[in-house]
Design a protein around this motif. Structure first.
Motif, PDB file in Angstrom:
ATOM      1  N   ALA A   6       0.629   3.878  -2.913  1.00 38.22           N
ATOM      2  CA  ALA A   6       0.236   5.493  -2.451  1.00 38.22           C
ATOM      3  C   ALA A   6       1.183   6.481  -3.199  1.00 38.22           C
ATOM      4  O   ALA A   6       0.992   7.421  -3.588  1.00 38.22           O
ATOM      5  CB  ALA A   6       0.205   5.601  -0.893  1.00 38.22           C
TER       6      ALA A   6
ATOM      7  N   ARG B  15       0.918  -0.981  -0.022  1.00 32.75           N
ATOM      8  CA  ARG B  15      -0.048  -0.012  -0.017  1.00 32.75           C
ATOM      9  C   ARG B  15       0.982   1.254  -0.018  1.00 32.75           C
ATOM     10  O   ARG B  15       0.496   2.265  -0.561  1.00 32.75           O
ATOM     11  CB  ARG B  15      -0.975   0.068   1.343  1.00 32.75           C
ATOM     12  CG  ARG B  15      -1.912  -1.050   1.084  1.00 32.75           C
ATOM     13  CD  ARG B  15      -3.032  -0.943   2.094  1.00 32.75           C
ATOM     14  NE  ARG B  15      -3.958  -1.919   2.175  1.00 32.75           N
ATOM     15  CZ  ARG B  15      -4.887  -2.211   1.279  1.00 32.75           C
ATOM     16  NH1 ARG B  15      -5.029  -1.139   0.388  1.00 32.75           N
ATOM     17  NH2 ARG B  15      -5.888  -3.090   1.409  1.00 32.75           N
ATOM     18  N   GLU B  16       2.090   1.084   0.673  1.00 32.98           N
ATOM     19  CA  GLU B  16       2.918   2.246   0.778  1.00 32.98           C
ATOM     20  C   GLU B  16       3.543   2.625  -0.753  1.00 32.98           C
ATOM     21  O   GLU B  16       3.540   3.592  -1.335  1.00 32.98           O
ATOM     22  CB  GLU B  16       4.164   1.968   1.508  1.00 32.98           C
ATOM     23  CG  GLU B  16       5.083   2.917   1.511  1.00 32.98           C
ATOM     24  CD  GLU B  16       6.431   2.704   2.169  1.00 32.98           C
ATOM     25  OE1 GLU B  16       7.464   3.017   1.790  1.00 32.98           O
ATOM     26  OE2 GLU B  16       6.490   1.736   3.204  1.00 32.98           O
TER      27      GLU B  16
ATOM     28  N   ASP C  87      -8.725  -4.194  -3.046  1.00 29.78           N
ATOM     29  CA  ASP C  87      -9.748  -3.202  -2.997  1.00 29.78           C
ATOM     30  C   ASP C  87     -10.834  -2.987  -4.064  1.00 29.78           C
ATOM     31  O   ASP C  87     -11.305  -2.111  -3.966  1.00 29.78           O
ATOM     32  CB  ASP C  87      -8.801  -1.891  -2.885  1.00 29.78           C
ATOM     33  CG  ASP C  87      -7.723  -1.909  -1.395  1.00 29.78           C
ATOM     34  OD1 ASP C  87      -8.248  -2.565  -0.582  1.00 29.78           O
ATOM     35  OD2 ASP C  87      -6.879  -0.826  -1.499  1.00 29.78           O
TER      36      ASP C  87
ATOM     37  N   HIS D  21      -3.612   4.476   5.249  1.00 31.52           N
ATOM     38  CA  HIS D  21      -2.498   4.003   6.236  1.00 31.52           C
ATOM     39  C   HIS D  21      -2.520   4.474   7.652  1.00 31.52           C
ATOM     40  O   HIS D  21      -3.090   5.627   7.939  1.00 31.52           O
ATOM     41  CB  HIS D  21      -1.043   4.515   5.602  1.00 31.52           C
ATOM     42  CG  HIS D  21      -0.581   3.961   4.439  1.00 31.52           C
ATOM     43  ND1 HIS D  21       0.414   2.743   4.477  1.00 31.52           N
ATOM     44  CD2 HIS D  21      -1.108   3.996   3.191  1.00 31.52           C
ATOM     45  CE1 HIS D  21       0.532   2.221   3.190  1.00 31.52           C
ATOM     46  NE2 HIS D  21      -0.454   3.209   2.237  1.00 31.52           N
TER      47      HIS D  21
ATOM     48  N   GLN E 296      -3.998   0.872  -7.754  1.00 29.94           N
ATOM     49  CA  GLN E 296      -4.663   0.276  -6.630  1.00 29.94           C
ATOM     50  C   GLN E 296      -4.531  -0.891  -6.530  1.00 29.94           C
ATOM     51  O   GLN E 296      -4.200  -1.811  -7.589  1.00 29.94           O
ATOM     52  CB  GLN E 296      -6.249   0.641  -6.454  1.00 29.94           C
ATOM     53  CG  GLN E 296      -7.062   0.144  -7.477  1.00 29.94           C
ATOM     54  CD  GLN E 296      -8.667   0.075  -7.246  1.00 29.94           C
ATOM     55  OE1 GLN E 296      -9.448   0.504  -8.258  1.00 29.94           O
ATOM     56  NE2 GLN E 296      -8.923   0.436  -6.112  1.00 29.94           N
ATOM     57  N   THR E 297      -4.466  -2.008  -5.512  1.00 26.85           N
ATOM     58  CA  THR E 297      -4.602  -3.427  -5.527  1.00 26.85           C
ATOM     59  C   THR E 297      -6.079  -3.921  -5.607  1.00 26.85           C
ATOM     60  O   THR E 297      -7.008  -3.262  -5.420  1.00 26.85           O
ATOM     61  CB  THR E 297      -4.108  -3.879  -3.845  1.00 26.85           C
ATOM     62  OG1 THR E 297      -4.171  -5.385  -3.903  1.00 26.85           O
ATOM     63  CG2 THR E 297      -4.831  -3.197  -2.644  1.00 26.85           C
TER      64      THR E 297
ATOM     65  N   ASP F 107     -14.127   0.201   0.128  1.00 28.07           N
ATOM     66  CA  ASP F 107     -13.433  -0.752   0.339  1.00 28.07           C
ATOM     67  C   ASP F 107     -14.232  -2.056   0.746  1.00 28.07           C
ATOM     68  O   ASP F 107     -13.748  -2.989   0.938  1.00 28.07           O
ATOM     69  CB  ASP F 107     -11.989  -0.753   0.896  1.00 28.07           C
ATOM     70  CG  ASP F 107     -12.512  -0.191   2.537  1.00 28.07           C
ATOM     71  OD1 ASP F 107     -13.543  -0.024   2.845  1.00 28.07           O
ATOM     72  OD2 ASP F 107     -11.337   0.043   3.001  1.00 28.07           O
TER      73      ASP F 107
END
Length: 601
Positions: free
Chosen positions: A115, A111-112, A125, A305, A121-122, A588
């Motif tokens: 971002a 996620r870091e 989600d 986060h 996006q993954t 999400d």
């Protein structure tokens, strides 16, 4: 024109390519996307796990073979890739035993990286269908707040920023600066690290950049250390290692004893303008706070986060980072950071500098609760006593009596001026649309009552005001603080009032339900369909089923036909997504801190 789930048109010709670390040539829709996905895969390979498989574009026929039920897949528009599919499977194909294959730390790292791109996006989600742990795509909307598709212009802007970073790396290690990170760049980075005596891992971090900067520019003349005098010199002698004069200036500006300011700064950072080291927190251990990386930090917090400490006073409270006001945007600067944090501390103390008050204020600053961090509170008390001796500071140790104003004499019951700072009173008045004269008289009370849907009478019942109860309920809902809804203003309510003025406005108080409770878990945890990680609470544990039934009951009241069974399944997730979209927050399908508040639970 036919488009895929993220709004991009179907495309299987004129594609751009990049080479993944495993040597696979991966096709995507444009050069800008090649820059972005190559950056993602490079960091995945060096910071998360070795990349052994990477696939991009599929034609309609290929997608039909992979999954006939997913013909709006973003692979068909060449705006998605799959990475390490054997390790991170698609939920539908794995059945009830599915897990993402990511550890909590690994998912936080992913996620870091996402971002940092701002537009990817993954598949974990997904707002519809099954989750896909291997999948990364162009986001379905640019922002959690404004649901418009990510455009080619958005991707181009992101690629310019990421490409500049890649070109900097490539120039430093002596390869062609084509802005696309690949195996050749990785090999050159590793050689550079070996040559400079660094850890050879291919990660281009602060140490590698520092070595590049040292080699590419003449050594600057040392900057003379300013001579410290007066209280700033005393702070340095007492163990404050940086920003001594800023601490003195901030304490004077806020109007808080310097001994108290020094104690909190010493406890948090010894004055250093750095990020904290909370595990999993945004920018954890990233070193010095700069204007550039602070922008990245804010993006990461808004992407979900956990907040980490920032600056000399390690500002961490989530509410302080949304929305982005000019004040919050400037917290990378030490003086601004110190003033901001000291105002929070002063508000908690309410003019009382006794050991008990200092202990409580310390615990609240560290944990958000008056009794949440006893060791921290004790440490603050001890440090204040030490700094009083060093500074010769005779702090008041008894509560300051409430202010008495001769400008107006009407009995308003509870006195806002006795608990709120002048600045907070004035800010409240501006929000309420009355003259910001810093005197919370009948006009101010009438306006606050009207905002709360209570018949205005200019009087706040000292035994418990319905208006203040509604204010307290709003604080609990929006900030997750622990307050008694008793209708009586006290130190806790005053501290939350200040925090709320920073993070929002008095809106919809007239419809505020008094039956609200704080979100029961730390920020970053959520009620969600089980994904095999510790942060999801799905009802597998019996202790979570009552809260999930509470969520389901609320969703039924909002018109969703779901079972109230204490199990967080696909139907509950779908209903949550619908409500998240109504409130313009990240859809999400998980009930975390923000969604809990938005649902009014």
């Amino acid at each position: 024109m036919a488009v895929t789930a993220n709004g991009w048109p179907l495309k299987d010709t004129g594609l751009a390519t990049f080479v993944a670390p495993n040597g696979h040539v991966t096709s995507v829709a444009s050069r800008d996307l090649a820059i972005l996905f190559a950056y993602l895969v490079y960091r995945w390979d060096t910071e998360l796990e070795p990349v052994t498989a990477c696939y991009g574009n599929r034609t309609r026929a290929e997608q039909r073979k992979v999954n006939p039920a997913s013909m709006d897949s973003n692979h068909i528009s060449a705006t998605a890739i799959d990475v390490n599919g054997a390790k991170h499977p698609y939920e539908h194909t794995a059945g009830s035993a599915w897990t993402s294959g990511f550890s909590p730390a690994g998912l936080a790292k992913l996620r870091e990286i996402l971002a940092a791109t701002g537009v990817l996006q993954t598949g974990l989600d997904f707002t519809h269908g099954y989750r896909d742990a291997m999948h990364v795509q162009v986001r379905e909307s640019l922002s959690d707040r404004y649901s418009r598709p990510v455009s080619a212009a958005d991707v181009a802007a992101a690629a310019d920023r990421v490409g500049d970073w890649a070109a900097n790396v490539q120039t430093a290690v002596g390869v062609t600066a084509d802005r696309i990170m690949g195996p050749g760049t990785k090999q050159a980075v590793r050689a550079f690290q070996a040559e400079h005596g660094l850890t050879v891992d291919g990660i281009w971090g602060p140490a590698s950049q520092a070595a590049a900067d040292k080699g590419s520019s003449p050594t600057p003349a040392p900057t003379p250390t300013p001579t410290l005098t007066g209280d700033a010199a005393t702070l340095a002698k007492g163990g404050i290692t940086a920003n001594q004069q800023n601490i003195v200036d901030a304490a004077g500006k806020v109007g808080i004893p310097l001994a108290v300011a020094a104690a909190f700064v010493e406890q948090e950072s010894h004055g250093a303008n750095v990020y904290g080291h909370d595990a999993g927190g945004a920018m954890s251990g990233a070193g010095a706070v700069t204007q550039a990386n602070y922008k990245t930090f804010l993006q990461m917090v808004r992407a979900g986060h956990t907040s980490n400490g920032v600056g000399p006073l390690q500002i961490t409270y989530p509410g302080y980072f949304e929305p982005v006001t000019d004040e919050v945007a400037g917290l990378w600067q030490p003086l601004n950071n110190l003033v901001f944090g000291l105002r929070i501390i002063k508000s908690s103390l309410g003019g009382n500098y006794s050991d008990t008050a200092l202990d409580t204020a310390g615990q609240r600053y560290n944990s958000g609760r008056a009794d949440g961090a006893p060791d921290y509170g004790k440490a603050i008390v001890a440090k204040v006593h030490r700094w009083r001796q060093l500074l010769g500071d005779l702090d008041p140790v008894t509560p300051t009596p409430p202010k008495v104003t001769a400008t107006w004499h009407a009995d308003t019951g509870q006195d806002l001026n006795a608990w709120l700072s002048d600045a907070d009173v004035a800010k409240t008045q501006r929000i309420l649309g009355v003259t910001p004269d810093k005197l919370a008289g009948p006009d101010t009370v009438n306006a606050l009552e009207a905002k709360a849907g209570v018949k205005p009478d200019g009087w706040l019942d000292p035994k418990g005001s319905l208006t203040i109860k509604k204010v307290q309920a709003r604080f609990i809902q929006q900030l997750g603080v622990h307050l008694a809804i008793d209708g009586v203003i006290g130190k806790d309510t005053a501290a939350a009032w200040h925090a709320y003025l920073v993070s929002g406005k008095f809106t919809n108080l007239a419809h505020q339900s008094l039956n609200v409770t704080p979100f029961p878990y730390p920020r970053g945890t959520a009620y969600a369909v089980n994904d095999g990680t510790d942060h999801t609470k799905s009802g597998v544990a019996v202790k979570d089923r009552a809260a999930i039934k509470h969520i389901q009951t609320r969703l039924r009241a909002l018109g969703h036909h779901i079972a109230v069974d204490g199990r967080y399944g696909p139907a509950t997730r779908s209903a949550v997504i619908t409500e998240q979209r109504k409130h313009h927050i990240n859809a999400d399908g998980q009930v975390g801190f923000n969604t809990w508040a938005a649902l009014g639970l």
